[in-house]
Design an enzyme around this catalytic site. Sequence first.
Site, PDB file in Angstrom:
ATOM      1  N   SER A 124     -16.305  -3.511   9.570  1.00  7.88           N
ATOM      2  CA  SER A 124     -15.509  -2.708  10.497  1.00  7.88           C
ATOM      3  C   SER A 124     -15.925  -3.005  11.933  1.00  7.88           C
ATOM      4  CB  SER A 124     -15.780  -1.230  10.196  1.00  7.88           C
ATOM      5  OG  SER A 124     -15.262  -0.420  11.210  1.00  7.88           O
ATOM      6  N   TYR A 148     -21.683   6.031   8.348  1.00  9.93           N
ATOM      7  CA  TYR A 148     -20.664   5.099   7.853  1.00  9.93           C
ATOM      8  C   TYR A 148     -20.842   3.715   8.499  1.00  9.93           C
ATOM      9  CZ  TYR A 148     -16.310   2.567   7.579  1.00  9.93           C
ATOM     10  OH  TYR A 148     -15.393   1.562   7.388  1.00  9.93           O
ATOM     11  N   LYS A 152     -22.025  -0.277   6.993  1.00 13.81           N
ATOM     12  CA  LYS A 152     -21.327  -1.559   7.175  1.00 13.81           C
ATOM     13  C   LYS A 152     -22.289  -2.591   7.757  1.00 13.81           C
ATOM     14  CE  LYS A 152     -17.430  -0.377   5.478  1.00 13.81           C
ATOM     15  NZ  LYS A 152     -17.082  -0.889   4.142  1.00 13.81           N
TER      16      LYS A 152
HETATM   17  P1  NAD Z   1      -9.372   3.610   0.842  1.00 17.01           P
HETATM   18  O1  NAD Z   1     -10.196   4.826   0.699  1.00 17.01           O
HETATM   19  O2  NAD Z   1      -7.902   3.746   0.855  1.00 17.01           O
HETATM   20  O3  NAD Z   1      -9.766   2.554  -0.295  1.00 17.01           O
HETATM   21  C1  NAD Z   1     -11.061   2.452  -0.809  1.00 17.01           C
HETATM   22  C2  NAD Z   1     -10.931   2.448  -2.338  1.00 17.01           C
HETATM   23  O4  NAD Z   1     -12.245   2.323  -2.897  1.00 17.01           O
HETATM   24  C3  NAD Z   1     -10.331   3.741  -2.882  1.00 17.01           C
HETATM   25  O5  NAD Z   1      -9.289   3.414  -3.774  1.00 17.01           O
HETATM   26  C4  NAD Z   1     -11.490   4.431  -3.608  1.00 17.01           C
HETATM   27  O6  NAD Z   1     -11.056   5.155  -4.735  1.00 17.01           O
HETATM   28  C5  NAD Z   1     -12.362   3.246  -3.972  1.00 17.01           C
HETATM   29  N1  NAD Z   1     -13.794   3.507  -4.123  1.00 17.01           N
HETATM   30  C6  NAD Z   1     -14.639   4.102  -3.240  1.00 17.01           C
HETATM   31  N2  NAD Z   1     -15.894   4.101  -3.734  1.00 17.01           N
HETATM   32  C7  NAD Z   1     -15.847   3.474  -4.934  1.00 17.01           C
HETATM   33  C8  NAD Z   1     -16.802   3.150  -5.923  1.00 17.01           C
HETATM   34  N3  NAD Z   1     -18.093   3.475  -5.795  1.00 17.01           N
HETATM   35  N4  NAD Z   1     -16.393   2.505  -7.035  1.00 17.01           N
HETATM   36  C9  NAD Z   1     -15.093   2.187  -7.216  1.00 17.01           C
HETATM   37  N5  NAD Z   1     -14.140   2.447  -6.314  1.00 17.01           N
HETATM   38  C10 NAD Z   1     -14.513   3.095  -5.186  1.00 17.01           C
HETATM   39  O7  NAD Z   1      -9.880   2.855   2.166  1.00 17.01           O
HETATM   40  P2  NAD Z   1      -9.262   1.615   2.939  1.00 17.01           P
HETATM   41  O8  NAD Z   1      -8.752   2.104   4.240  1.00 17.01           O
HETATM   42  O9  NAD Z   1      -8.382   0.831   2.061  1.00 17.01           O
HETATM   43  O10 NAD Z   1     -10.591   0.810   3.255  1.00 17.01           O
HETATM   44  C11 NAD Z   1     -11.038  -0.258   2.437  1.00 17.01           C
HETATM   45  C12 NAD Z   1     -12.353  -0.774   2.992  1.00 17.01           C
HETATM   46  O11 NAD Z   1     -12.165  -1.198   4.328  1.00 17.01           O
HETATM   47  C13 NAD Z   1     -13.471   0.264   3.020  1.00 17.01           C
HETATM   48  O12 NAD Z   1     -14.674  -0.375   2.674  1.00 17.01           O
HETATM   49  C14 NAD Z   1     -13.481   0.718   4.462  1.00 17.01           C
HETATM   50  O13 NAD Z   1     -14.753   1.162   4.856  1.00 17.01           O
HETATM   51  C15 NAD Z   1     -13.105  -0.564   5.181  1.00 17.01           C
HETATM   52  N6  NAD Z   1     -12.487  -0.334   6.500  1.00 17.01           N
HETATM   53  C16 NAD Z   1     -11.418   0.503   6.604  1.00 17.01           C
HETATM   54  C17 NAD Z   1     -10.840   0.745   7.854  1.00 17.01           C
HETATM   55  C18 NAD Z   1      -9.699   1.711   8.019  1.00 17.01           C
HETATM   56  O14 NAD Z   1      -9.486   2.190   9.134  1.00 17.01           O
HETATM   57  N7  NAD Z   1      -8.916   2.008   6.991  1.00 17.01           N
HETATM   58  C19 NAD Z   1     -11.363   0.092   8.991  1.00 17.01           C
HETATM   59  C20 NAD Z   1     -12.442  -0.768   8.838  1.00 17.01           C
HETATM   60  C21 NAD Z   1     -13.008  -0.972   7.579  1.00 17.01           C
HETATM   61  C1  WQD Z   2      -7.741   6.083  17.581  1.00 20.97           C
HETATM   62  C2  WQD Z   2      -7.535   6.686  18.965  1.00 20.97           C
HETATM   63  C3  WQD Z   2      -8.751   8.736  19.303  1.00 20.97           C
HETATM   64  C4  WQD Z   2      -6.543  11.059  16.319  1.00 20.97           C
HETATM   65  C5  WQD Z   2     -11.724   5.027  13.134  1.00 20.97           C
HETATM   66  C6  WQD Z   2     -13.143   4.778  12.684  1.00 20.97           C
HETATM   67  C7  WQD Z   2     -13.389   3.306  12.544  1.00 20.97           C
HETATM   68  C8  WQD Z   2     -12.341   2.643  11.650  1.00 20.97           C
HETATM   69  C9  WQD Z   2     -10.957   3.011  12.041  1.00 20.97           C
HETATM   70  C10 WQD Z   2     -13.233   2.448   9.427  1.00 20.97           C
HETATM   71  C11 WQD Z   2      -8.812   7.236  19.579  1.00 20.97           C
HETATM   72  C12 WQD Z   2      -7.254   8.989  19.348  1.00 20.97           C
HETATM   73  C13 WQD Z   2      -6.996  10.046  17.143  1.00 20.97           C
HETATM   74  C14 WQD Z   2      -5.869  12.179  16.897  1.00 20.97           C
HETATM   75  C15 WQD Z   2      -6.139  11.167  19.059  1.00 20.97           C
HETATM   76  N1  WQD Z   2     -12.496   3.030  10.277  1.00 20.97           N
HETATM   77  N2  WQD Z   2      -6.798  10.095  18.490  1.00 20.97           N
HETATM   78  N3  WQD Z   2      -5.698  12.177  18.244  1.00 20.97           N
HETATM   79  O1  WQD Z   2     -11.681   6.353  15.978  1.00 20.97           O
HETATM   80  O2  WQD Z   2     -10.723   4.104  16.673  1.00 20.97           O
HETATM   81  O3  WQD Z   2     -11.555   4.401  14.391  1.00 20.97           O
HETATM   82  O4  WQD Z   2     -10.835   4.435  12.178  1.00 20.97           O
HETATM   83  O5  WQD Z   2     -13.972   1.526   9.593  1.00 20.97           O
HETATM   84  O6  WQD Z   2     -14.659   3.164  12.009  1.00 20.97           O
HETATM   85  O7  WQD Z   2     -14.018   5.332  13.641  1.00 20.97           O
HETATM   86  O8  WQD Z   2      -9.469   5.510  15.014  1.00 20.97           O
HETATM   87  O9  WQD Z   2      -7.254   6.473  14.591  1.00 20.97           O
HETATM   88  O10 WQD Z   2      -9.263   8.010  14.633  1.00 20.97           O
HETATM   89  O11 WQD Z   2      -8.449   7.007  16.759  1.00 20.97           O
HETATM   90  O12 WQD Z   2      -5.969  11.226  20.264  1.00 20.97           O
HETATM   91  O13 WQD Z   2      -5.479  13.117  16.205  1.00 20.97           O
HETATM   92  O14 WQD Z   2      -6.656   7.816  18.835  1.00 20.97           O
HETATM   93  O15 WQD Z   2      -9.401   9.532  20.241  1.00 20.97           O
HETATM   94  O16 WQD Z   2      -8.737   7.000  20.964  1.00 20.97           O
HETATM   95  P1  WQD Z   2     -10.921   5.155  15.636  1.00 20.97           P
HETATM   96  P2  WQD Z   2      -8.575   6.805  15.177  1.00 20.97           P
END
Ligand code: NAD
Ligand code: WQD
Length: 331
Positions: A124, A148, A152
């Site tokens: 991330s 979190y 990562k």
């Molecule tokens: P998500 O929660 O939709 O998907 C994650 C999946 O993993 C889910 O289906 C959940 O049931 C499964 N899971 C969690 N722990 C598990 C375990 N121990 N064993 C088996 N299954 C398990 O999340 P996502 O948004 O699709 O994110 C996928 C990956 O990408 C995650 O590792 C997340 O940290 C990373 N990521 C997400 C974002 C984001 O904003 N969505 C941003 C950066 C990184």
């Molecule tokens: C985006 C912008 C908020 C909600 C998060 C995690 C990051 C990654 C992605 C997993 C910011 C603003 C938000 C609201 C708002 N996940 N905002 N009102 O914080 O950039 O990232 O998700 O890896 O680790 O931290 O994403 O969508 O929460 O916020 O004004 O109700 O929107 O302040 O500027 P963020 P976000």
Amino acid sequence: MNILVTGGAGYIGSHTCVALLKQGHSVIIADNLSNSKSETVMKIMDIANKEVTFYEIDVTDAEAIDSIFRNYKIDGVIHFAGLKAVGESVDIPLNYYYNNIVSTMVLAKACQKYNVNRFVFSSSATVYGDNKVPFVETMDLLPTTNPYGETKAMSERILTDIAKANPEFSVALLRYFNPVGAHESGLIGEVPNGIPNNLMPYVTKVAKGKLEKLRVFGNDYPTIDGTGVRDYIHVLDLAEGHVAALDNLKIGAHVYNLGTGQGTSVLELVKAFEEANGTEVPYEILERRPGDIASCYADASKAKRELCWTAKRDIISMCRDAWHFEKNYKE
Ligand code: NAD
Ligand code: WQD
């Protein structure tokens, strides 16, 4: 290739399974459904018109993972499974460290035992902390303010050390920026638990009338209009980035930003959403949200150079597809 996709029933994983199937790969999903539903697996098959194999297992369960590697010739692993709510990770850190780190280690161990040397990991942009934009892969990482983000950074280090010790291991550490949008079919998309924390799902709930108005967290940042700037990336582009990473894996550990390189402010996103969908998104300005940074966007040139991948979809299509999914979604 036979690809084991952990977390394949989740938001990014499901879209990536579709992209993998489209490219002719076979997909085995391992997901404990802690944040997803088994129907999503059916929808992946409907969209791709192909079968996938699904195991409802916990990836921290070493015996269950071992039996998958024993029964299939796995060619590569894409490891999405993880807990991802930043705020929750502060309240229950042990769950986050256990789930996110142990799952990575269990998979790495199985890869070692069965000589599987292709690994793609979901990292991330959070690992950059409050760095100078645009974020470049070569930057020193700053401490994140939550467990979190630490999981990562730690998983990246573990996989990097494994690659250093094993001259045949190749791993892509993909740092996602802000994934949004949904498959254009409207069948799969993001389904947050309860009231969304992230901006786009909050906006779609406001547009649907489920939430009254958007709370904009701060308008006094040093950005174009004072609101926070992020690099939103369409989940379909992100999914294609995983196929590109798998196709272009090189020996060793390699970090790639998966972002568009474009920053969009909160108010710019609201305007794009209204324009794309002809709906209104009422909002109010509130205080800054603790832990937020002003700006976060990628230098996306390394992925372009080495993976031959760039994000193609613009903010309008992200807003359109996010809304199309939300409108169709029955709670
Ligand atoms: P998500 O929660 O939709 O998907 C994650 C999946 O993993 C889910 O289906 C959940 O049931 C499964 N899971 C969690 N722990 C598990 C375990 N121990 N064993 C088996 N299954 C398990 O999340 P996502 O948004 O699709 O994110 C996928 C990956 O990408 C995650 O590792 C997340 O940290 C990373 N990521 C997400 C974002 C984001 O904003 N969505 C941003 C950066 C990184
Ligand atoms: C985006 C912008 C908020 C909600 C998060 C995690 C990051 C990654 C992605 C997993 C910011 C603003 C938000 C609201 C708002 N996940 N905002 N009102 O914080 O950039 O990232 O998700 O890896 O680790 O931290 O994403 O969508 O929460 O916020 O004004 O109700 O929107 O302040 O500027 P963020 P976000």
